[in-house]
Design a protein around this motif. Sequence first.
Motif, short mmCIF file in Angstrom:
data_model
loop_
_atom_site.label_atom_id
_atom_site.label_comp_id
_atom_site.label_asym_id
_atom_site.label_seq_id
_atom_site.Cartn_x
_atom_site.Cartn_y
_atom_site.Cartn_z
N ASP A 108 0.80 -1.15 0.00
CA ASP A 108 -0.45 -0.35 0.14
C ASP A 108 1.18 1.33 -0.68
O ASP A 108 1.85 1.03 0.86
N GLY A 109 0.46 2.40 -0.58
CA GLY A 109 1.55 3.11 -1.18
C GLY A 109 2.06 3.38 -2.26
O GLY A 109 2.96 4.79 -2.46
N THR A 110 2.71 1.78 -2.62
CA THR A 110 3.40 1.82 -4.24
C THR A 110 2.87 3.32 -4.63
O THR A 110 1.62 2.54 -5.13
N THR A 111 3.12 4.33 -5.70
CA THR A 111 2.62 4.53 -6.68
C THR A 111 3.47 3.63 -7.90
O THR A 111 4.50 3.86 -8.35
N VAL A 112 2.51 3.39 -8.56
CA VAL A 112 2.35 2.99 -10.07
C VAL A 112 2.52 3.06 -11.13
O VAL A 112 1.50 3.97 -11.29
N CYS A 113 3.55 3.41 -12.23
CA CYS A 113 2.83 4.31 -13.63
C CYS A 113 3.09 2.48 -14.68
O CYS A 113 3.05 2.25 -14.51
N SER A 114 1.64 4.33 -15.95
CA SER A 114 2.05 3.26 -16.71
C SER A 114 3.23 3.22 -17.58
O SER A 114 3.54 4.26 -17.94
N ILE A 115 3.53 1.78 -18.31
CA ILE A 115 4.93 2.48 -19.49
C ILE A 115 4.75 2.53 -20.47
O ILE A 115 5.79 3.85 -20.65
N PHE A 116 3.62 3.01 -20.59
CA PHE A 116 3.02 3.99 -22.07
C PHE A 116 2.76 5.52 -21.84
O PHE A 116 2.39 6.01 -23.16
N ASP A 117 2.37 5.75 -21.02
CA ASP A 117 2.16 7.10 -20.20
C ASP A 117 2.41 7.68 -18.74
O ASP A 117 2.24 7.26 -17.99
#
Length: 152
Positions: A108-117
């Motif tokens: 919890d609290g981990t920020t995840v991002c799209s590899i495409f955007d």
Amino acid sequence: MFGAALMFALTAQGIPFYYYGSEQAYAGGNDPGNRESLWQDMDTSAHLYQMTAKVNNARKQTESYKHPFEEKYVLDNLYAFQRGDMFVALTNGYDDVNQSVGNLSYADGTTVCSIFDENDCQEVNGGSLNVSLSQGKSKIYVPKSSEEQLIQ
């Protein structure tokens, strides 16, 4: 959906497989269309070529191939799974899909991002992510620390 099928092939269990010319959107076909020449037409700026490069880079950076394939969510129009730090969400249609997918292995609290955007980021809350797919697009999320290295 062509991209979703290729993305699944590149991220699921086993050795990734690809039809010769898929990265250039070649369709194959009957003879002689089944032998389209790739070498004089290689376009490294083509959408599918760029998608393939980003997926392969994400696989290398996260070493997803060293982790088990963990199915996370299945609907008629959504398939989501995780391999280590790589979370993959695919759709088989053009309708909008909005679904909270839980039981993820991110803290919890981990920020995840799209590899495409790089602007498509969210924080994991209660072990869940909100998946929004539209127009047949698929997404791969990785932790932000990895994502900064993946988007090029």
